[in-house]
Design a protein around this motif. Structure first.
Motif, PDB file in Angstrom:
ATOM      1  N   HIS A   3       0.956  -1.557   0.333  1.00 35.62           N
ATOM      2  CA  HIS A   3      -0.095  -0.077   0.139  1.00 35.62           C
ATOM      3  C   HIS A   3       0.604   1.976   0.446  1.00 35.62           C
ATOM      4  CE1 HIS A   3      -3.625   2.479   0.850  1.00 35.62           C
ATOM      5  NE2 HIS A   3      -2.751   3.140   2.126  1.00 35.62           N
ATOM      6  N   ALA A  19       2.467   1.351  -3.371  1.00 35.11           N
ATOM      7  CA  ALA A  19       1.126   2.019  -4.331  1.00 35.11           C
ATOM      8  C   ALA A  19       1.143   3.775  -4.131  1.00 35.11           C
ATOM      9  CB  ALA A  19      -0.371   1.495  -4.359  1.00 35.11           C
ATOM     10  N   GLN A  20       0.409   4.543  -2.863  1.00 31.87           N
ATOM     11  CA  GLN A  20       0.634   5.636  -2.804  1.00 31.87           C
ATOM     12  C   GLN A  20       1.775   6.827  -3.037  1.00 31.87           C
ATOM     13  OE1 GLN A  20      -1.711   7.127  -1.420  1.00 31.87           O
ATOM     14  NE2 GLN A  20      -2.933   5.637  -1.363  1.00 31.87           N
ATOM     15  N   GLN A  53       4.493   5.298  -6.229  1.00 33.97           N
ATOM     16  CA  GLN A  53       4.100   5.854  -6.639  1.00 33.97           C
ATOM     17  C   GLN A  53       3.046   6.678  -7.592  1.00 33.97           C
ATOM     18  OE1 GLN A  53       4.227   1.832  -8.392  1.00 33.97           O
ATOM     19  NE2 GLN A  53       5.195   0.969  -8.067  1.00 33.97           N
ATOM     20  N   LEU A  54       1.819   6.421  -6.991  1.00 29.58           N
ATOM     21  CA  LEU A  54       0.937   7.772  -7.217  1.00 29.58           C
ATOM     22  C   LEU A  54       1.595   9.118  -7.021  1.00 29.58           C
ATOM     23  CD1 LEU A  54      -2.134   7.883  -8.453  1.00 29.58           C
ATOM     24  CD2 LEU A  54      -3.215   8.175  -5.971  1.00 29.58           C
ATOM     25  N   GLN A  55       1.436   9.262  -6.015  1.00 30.80           N
ATOM     26  CA  GLN A  55       2.066  10.804  -5.559  1.00 30.80           C
ATOM     27  C   GLN A  55       3.459  10.570  -6.892  1.00 30.80           C
ATOM     28  OE1 GLN A  55       3.782  11.053  -1.692  1.00 30.80           O
ATOM     29  NE2 GLN A  55       3.759  13.530  -2.286  1.00 30.80           N
ATOM     30  N   TYR A  61       3.206  10.039  -9.408  1.00 29.96           N
ATOM     31  CA  TYR A  61       3.385  10.089 -11.087  1.00 29.96           C
ATOM     32  C   TYR A  61       2.062  11.691 -10.861  1.00 29.96           C
ATOM     33  CZ  TYR A  61      -0.357   9.840 -14.404  1.00 29.96           C
ATOM     34  OH  TYR A  61      -1.920  10.206 -15.900  1.00 29.96           O
ATOM     35  N   LEU A  62       1.696  11.989  -9.685  1.00 30.14           N
ATOM     36  CA  LEU A  62       0.974  13.255  -9.408  1.00 30.14           C
ATOM     37  C   LEU A  62       1.683  14.578 -10.183  1.00 30.14           C
ATOM     38  CD1 LEU A  62      -1.728  12.202  -7.227  1.00 30.14           C
ATOM     39  CD2 LEU A  62      -1.742  12.929  -9.247  1.00 30.14           C
ATOM     40  N   ARG A  93       2.523  14.408 -13.658  1.00 30.54           N
ATOM     41  CA  ARG A  93       1.844  14.887 -14.551  1.00 30.54           C
ATOM     42  C   ARG A  93       1.401  16.595 -14.713  1.00 30.54           C
ATOM     43  NH1 ARG A  93      -4.238  13.148 -14.131  1.00 30.54           N
ATOM     44  NH2 ARG A  93      -3.708  14.698 -11.931  1.00 30.54           N
TER      45      ARG A  93
END
Length: 464
Positions: free
Chosen positions: A349, A352-353, A355-357, A359-360, A363
């Motif tokens: 978890h 994943a957090q 990697q998401l941060q 990515y954001l 972007r």
């Protein structure tokens, strides 16, 4: 023969006239004025006048004019109103089968009765002593005169009968100024009607003569053309060998037939085209409107699908629930899940957090870089356009080179251009926007840009 579909008012009026005593008939006949003054169409009014004539109501009115006015209820006022009714009923009347009787007997009798009535009113006017009575009689005399003039305007052939009548000559010889002026005014109007009638007849005769001359000229030209064609044919026959005459005649006949067919087909196609032009324009207009309507409805359906609220799942039956549960059990049996500890689950978890941060954040940076690239491309394209269309160094003024040093002016020019394009598109009428898509480019004249931007330089302009 009585007409069918008669107005019930006329039927009741004719029955009332037939049953009533003689002294009440004039007052009953005054109801015709209300019937003929009803606002109706031209065809309906003609039908009413025909019904009035067929039921002899006009003849009853003429008989009342011969009676002694002192015995009639209303006196001269009733008689003058009956003259108005007679003139209005006779003008525009189509008698049908009784046309000869109407034109040869009834109309001359009506004109003669009007003249006799005017003489009687003239006598009463001269013998009257009171001023109010003389004014009333003069007013009634004017009404009868107007009725006679209305009758003559609708039936010009009666002018000759009136001018030759002894009663009319007696009216012209009166010593009274008021009566004489009224009669002279009527005489002048009658002469104008007669003159206009003669003018129309002369114009009609001239038109007929011109048409006959034109037909004669066409006939002469046709005969001349036929004569020349025959002479040419005879001259050709003299040259052709006797054995080839029949073949030559067949060739001429074939050529003539082809020419006739060509002209006939051209005439027929032109006629069909003119007949179908209106329907073709209507078809094109309908296709354009349908295309625009279908595009509009498609956009509306698309918007409804995008913004439609979620209605939830549909209710399932028991059999469907059992079937879905069996499918889920089969899938779980074929794909068994591996057991994972809580520590491993937390690590996954957290990964994943992260990697998401990552990515954001990446972007956001990519979007800023893309915006920067687009701004640079817009600046470069504007600079290139200005440089390509800029005046030469010889023609340039002292301040014009400074326009290329500022980085904010190209951006302002591009922004002004986009702003004016959007305003022009919003102010355009709706029918010019039919068939346009959301991303279509809109052109703006450079004159509007130069007026709007003031001293800002736009590529392609030169100093005066």
């Amino acid at each position: 023969m009585k007409p069918k579909g008669t107005d019930p008012r006329i039927l009741s009026l004719a029955a009332e006239v037939a049953k009533s005593p003689e002294q009440n008939v004039p007052v009953i006949l005054l109801k015709l004025k209300e019937i003929i003054n009803t606002p109706l169409g031209s065809s309906e009014l003609k039908k009413i006048k025909q019904d009035i004539y067929c039921y002899d109501l006009i003849q009853y009115c003429l008989l009342v004019l011969n009676q002694d006015c002192s015995r009639i209820q209303g006196g001269w006022t009733t008689v003058s109103q009956l003259t108005q009714i007679i003139s209005h009923c006779c003008v525009g009347l189509e008698p049908g089968e009784d046309a000869e009787e109407f034109y040869t007997e009834l109309l001359p009798a009506a004109a003669e009765h009007f003249l006799v009535l005017e003489r009687r009113l003239q006598t009463c006017f001269i013998n009257a002593a009171k001023g109010e009575e003389k004014d009333e009689l003069l007013h009634l005399f004017q009404i009868v005169t107007d009725s006679l003039f209305w009758l003559l305007g609708g039936h010009v052939q009666l002018i000759q009968n009136v001018l030759q009548s002894d009663h009319f000559l007696h009216l012209l010889q009166t010593d009274d100024v008021q009566i004489g002026s009224t009669v002279m005014t009527m005489l002048q109007s009658i002469l104008q009607i007669n003159r206009s009638k003669r003018t129309k007849m002369l114009l009609k005769l001239n038109r007929q003569k011109e048409e006959e001359d034109h037909k004669l000229q066409l006939q002469l030209e046709r005969q001349r053309a036929m004569r020349l064609s025959r002479e040419l044919r005879l001259s050709m026959l003299k040259i052709v060998h006797p054995g080839q005459v029949e073949k030559h005649n067949r060739e001429i006949e074939d050529k003539s037939a082809l020419i006739i067919q060509k002209h006939w087909r051209g005439y027929r196609e032109r006629k069909n085209f003119h007949q179908q032009r209106s329907s073709l324009m209507e078809y094109k207009a309908a296709v354009t409107l349908q295309r625009a309507t279908l595009k509009f409805l498609a956009k509306c359906r698309k918007k409804r699908k995008l913004f439609a609220p979620w209605r939830g799942l549909q209710e399932l039956s028991d059999a469907r629930r059992v079937e879905l549960k069996q499918q889920v059990d089969d899938y779980v049996r074929r794909h068994p899940s591996t057991q994972m500890s809580d520590v491993t689950s937390r690590e996954l978890h957290s990964q994943a957090q992260e990697q998401l941060q990552h990515y954001l954040m990446g972007r956001v940076l990519q979007e800023r870089a893309q915006q920067h690239r687009e701004a640079l491309m817009a600046q470069i394209s504007t600079n290139i356009e200005q440089l390509m269309k800029a005046p030469s160094l010889k023609e340039a003024a002292g301040k014009e080179p400074e326009l290329f040093l500022s980085r904010s002016r190209p951006v302002a020019a591009k922004a002004k251009q986009a702003h004016l394009a959007t305003l022009k598109h919003l102010q355009a009428p709706w029918w010019k926007k039919l068939g346009e898509e959301a991303g279509d480019a809109i052109d703006v004249p450079k004159d509007e840009l130069s007026i709007e931007l003031g001293t800002l330089f736009i590529g392609g302009t030169k100093p005066p």
